[in-house]
Motif scaffolding. Structure first.
Motif, PDB file in Angstrom:
ATOM      1  N   ALA A 160       0.839  -1.193   0.000  1.00 38.64           N
ATOM      2  CA  ALA A 160       0.000   0.000   0.000  1.00 38.64           C
ATOM      3  C   ALA A 160       0.877   1.246   0.000  1.00 38.64           C
ATOM      4  O   ALA A 160       1.697   1.438   0.887  1.00 38.64           O
ATOM      5  CB  ALA A 160      -0.910  -0.004   1.223  1.00 38.64           C
ATOM      6  N   GLU A 161       0.691   2.077  -1.014  1.00 43.03           N
ATOM      7  CA  GLU A 161       1.461   3.309  -1.137  1.00 43.03           C
ATOM      8  C   GLU A 161       0.539   4.438  -1.567  1.00 43.03           C
ATOM      9  O   GLU A 161      -0.547   4.209  -2.088  1.00 43.03           O
ATOM     10  CB  GLU A 161       2.565   3.148  -2.191  1.00 43.03           C
ATOM     11  N   ILE A 162       1.020   5.633  -1.348  1.00 45.95           N
ATOM     12  CA  ILE A 162       0.291   6.833  -1.751  1.00 45.95           C
ATOM     13  C   ILE A 162       1.247   7.745  -2.507  1.00 45.95           C
ATOM     14  O   ILE A 162       2.469   7.607  -2.387  1.00 45.95           O
ATOM     15  CB  ILE A 162      -0.304   7.564  -0.526  1.00 45.95           C
ATOM     16  N   PRO A 163       0.703   8.675  -3.295  1.00 45.76           N
ATOM     17  CA  PRO A 163       1.596   9.610  -3.981  1.00 45.76           C
ATOM     18  C   PRO A 163       2.377  10.456  -2.984  1.00 45.76           C
ATOM     19  O   PRO A 163       1.906  10.776  -1.906  1.00 45.76           O
ATOM     20  CB  PRO A 163       0.639  10.490  -4.789  1.00 45.76           C
ATOM     21  N   ALA A 164       3.595  10.807  -3.380  1.00 46.42           N
ATOM     22  CA  ALA A 164       4.440  11.672  -2.550  1.00 46.42           C
ATOM     23  C   ALA A 164       4.727  12.932  -3.354  1.00 46.42           C
ATOM     24  O   ALA A 164       5.606  12.952  -4.187  1.00 46.42           O
ATOM     25  CB  ALA A 164       5.732  10.957  -2.179  1.00 46.42           C
ATOM     26  N   GLY A 165       3.940  13.948  -3.130  1.00 43.36           N
ATOM     27  CA  GLY A 165       4.138  15.191  -3.863  1.00 43.36           C
ATOM     28  C   GLY A 165       3.346  15.229  -5.154  1.00 43.36           C
ATOM     29  O   GLY A 165       2.366  14.503  -5.329  1.00 43.36           O
ATOM     30  N   THR A 166       3.784  16.058  -6.081  1.00 49.16           N
ATOM     31  CA  THR A 166       3.037  16.279  -7.311  1.00 49.16           C
ATOM     32  C   THR A 166       3.461  15.378  -8.465  1.00 49.16           C
ATOM     33  O   THR A 166       2.800  15.366  -9.493  1.00 49.16           O
ATOM     34  CB  THR A 166       3.210  17.752  -7.755  1.00 49.16           C
ATOM     35  N   ARG A 167       4.524  14.641  -8.315  1.00 50.52           N
ATOM     36  CA  ARG A 167       4.965  13.748  -9.385  1.00 50.52           C
ATOM     37  C   ARG A 167       4.232  12.411  -9.248  1.00 50.52           C
ATOM     38  O   ARG A 167       4.317  11.767  -8.199  1.00 50.52           O
ATOM     39  CB  ARG A 167       6.468  13.550  -9.309  1.00 50.52           C
ATOM     40  N   PRO A 168       3.532  11.957 -10.290  1.00 48.10           N
ATOM     41  CA  PRO A 168       2.721  10.746 -10.161  1.00 48.10           C
ATOM     42  C   PRO A 168       3.523   9.480  -9.910  1.00 48.10           C
ATOM     43  O   PRO A 168       3.002   8.521  -9.367  1.00 48.10           O
ATOM     44  CB  PRO A 168       1.982  10.669 -11.497  1.00 48.10           C
ATOM     45  N   TRP A 169       4.792   9.469 -10.272  1.00 50.35           N
ATOM     46  CA  TRP A 169       5.601   8.269 -10.048  1.00 50.35           C
ATOM     47  C   TRP A 169       6.239   8.251  -8.661  1.00 50.35           C
ATOM     48  O   TRP A 169       6.676   7.213  -8.201  1.00 50.35           O
ATOM     49  CB  TRP A 169       6.689   8.162 -11.121  1.00 50.35           C
ATOM     50  N   ALA A 170       6.289   9.368  -7.980  1.00 53.82           N
ATOM     51  CA  ALA A 170       6.874   9.408  -6.632  1.00 53.82           C
ATOM     52  C   ALA A 170       5.874   8.832  -5.647  1.00 53.82           C
ATOM     53  O   ALA A 170       4.709   9.223  -5.610  1.00 53.82           O
ATOM     54  CB  ALA A 170       7.241  10.841  -6.257  1.00 53.82           C
ATOM     55  N   ARG A 171       6.308   7.886  -4.851  1.00 49.88           N
ATOM     56  CA  ARG A 171       5.436   7.171  -3.917  1.00 49.88           C
ATOM     57  C   ARG A 171       6.064   7.157  -2.531  1.00 49.88           C
ATOM     58  O   ARG A 171       7.261   7.330  -2.379  1.00 49.88           O
ATOM     59  CB  ARG A 171       5.240   5.718  -4.365  1.00 49.88           C
ATOM     60  N   ARG A 172       5.227   6.918  -1.540  1.00 48.05           N
ATOM     61  CA  ARG A 172       5.713   6.669  -0.188  1.00 48.05           C
ATOM     62  C   ARG A 172       4.745   5.683   0.469  1.00 48.05           C
ATOM     63  O   ARG A 172       3.600   5.557   0.061  1.00 48.05           O
ATOM     64  CB  ARG A 172       5.844   7.952   0.612  1.00 48.05           C
ATOM     65  N   PRO A 173       5.201   4.981   1.498  1.00 44.95           N
ATOM     66  CA  PRO A 173       4.334   4.006   2.163  1.00 44.95           C
ATOM     67  C   PRO A 173       3.100   4.686   2.741  1.00 44.95           C
ATOM     68  O   PRO A 173       3.183   5.798   3.271  1.00 44.95           O
ATOM     69  CB  PRO A 173       5.209   3.417   3.269  1.00 44.95           C
ATOM     70  N   SER A 174       1.956   4.030   2.662  1.00 49.80           N
ATOM     71  CA  SER A 174       0.735   4.640   3.175  1.00 49.80           C
ATOM     72  C   SER A 174       0.761   4.778   4.688  1.00 49.80           C
ATOM     73  O   SER A 174       0.169   5.694   5.234  1.00 49.80           O
ATOM     74  CB  SER A 174      -0.492   3.841   2.746  1.00 49.80           C
TER      75      SER A 174
END
Length: 184
Positions: A160-174
């Motif tokens: 499970a991850e969520i977007p990190a910032g405005t870049r759609p490919w940047a992710r971080r753990p939910s």
């Protein structure tokens, strides 16, 4: 004996790497030794390896097509994915294909030359156990060291991850997002 790290604990197992042209045994070894069977050898006679149950596993070398295992995955308790050098990332792709595209639910074990910093990334790609060959990796894991990776540049479908910032490919753990909200 081989040191295996899984679920936060170490165990030891005896493994023998079978050569591609070697004959498969007809039954599991009585002394608990398990076989690493190369993908090509497995595909030549899959029923014999499947009959060995947990006494054997398919070894996928870097660059081999794991999709060839698809018809057999439901009957394989473990697939070994080789990382021949810590700079070779093809094992990450193999693990992701096994988990995300083929829906493999068994144990994916990383074997080979990898470093501590890669273990959280391997887990994220679906690897569930690790053959530990480097003393410094073993010492770090025994000391409870776990490198934290808080941002990723490639989404995966197994966590499970969520977007990190405005870049759609940047992710971080939910779960990191939950921690951030609790701190506000």
């Amino acid at each position: 004996m081989t040191k295996i790290y899984a679920n936060g604990a170490f165990t030891e197992e005896a493994w023998v790497r079978l050569e591609a042209d070697a004959e498969l045994p007809t039954q599991p070894a009585a002394d608990g030794v398990k076989l690493m069977v190369p993908l090509s050898r497995f595909l030549a006679d899959p029923e014999r390896l499947v009959a060995l149950g947990d006494g054997a596993a398919v070894l996928v070398a870097a660059g081999e097509d794991v999709q060839l295992l698809e018809p057999h995955l439901a009957r394989l308790p473990r697939v070994l994915v080789e990382f021949p050098k810590f700079t070779d990332g093809r094992g990450f792709s193999a693990a992701r294909i096994l988990r995300e595209q083929l829906g493999y639910a068994g144990d994916i074990r990383a074997i080979g030359d990898f470093i501590l910093d890669q273990i959280p990334l391997m887990r994220r790609c679906g690897v569930s156990s690790f053959e530990i060959v480097k003393p410094q990796v073993e010492a770090s894991l025994r000391a409870g060291e776990w490198p934290e990776v808080t941002h990723y540049l490639q989404p995966v479908g197994s966590v499970a991850e969520i977007p990190a910032g405005t870049r759609p490919w940047a992710r971080r753990p939910s779960d990191l997002h939950k921690v951030d909200q609790a701190a506000e």
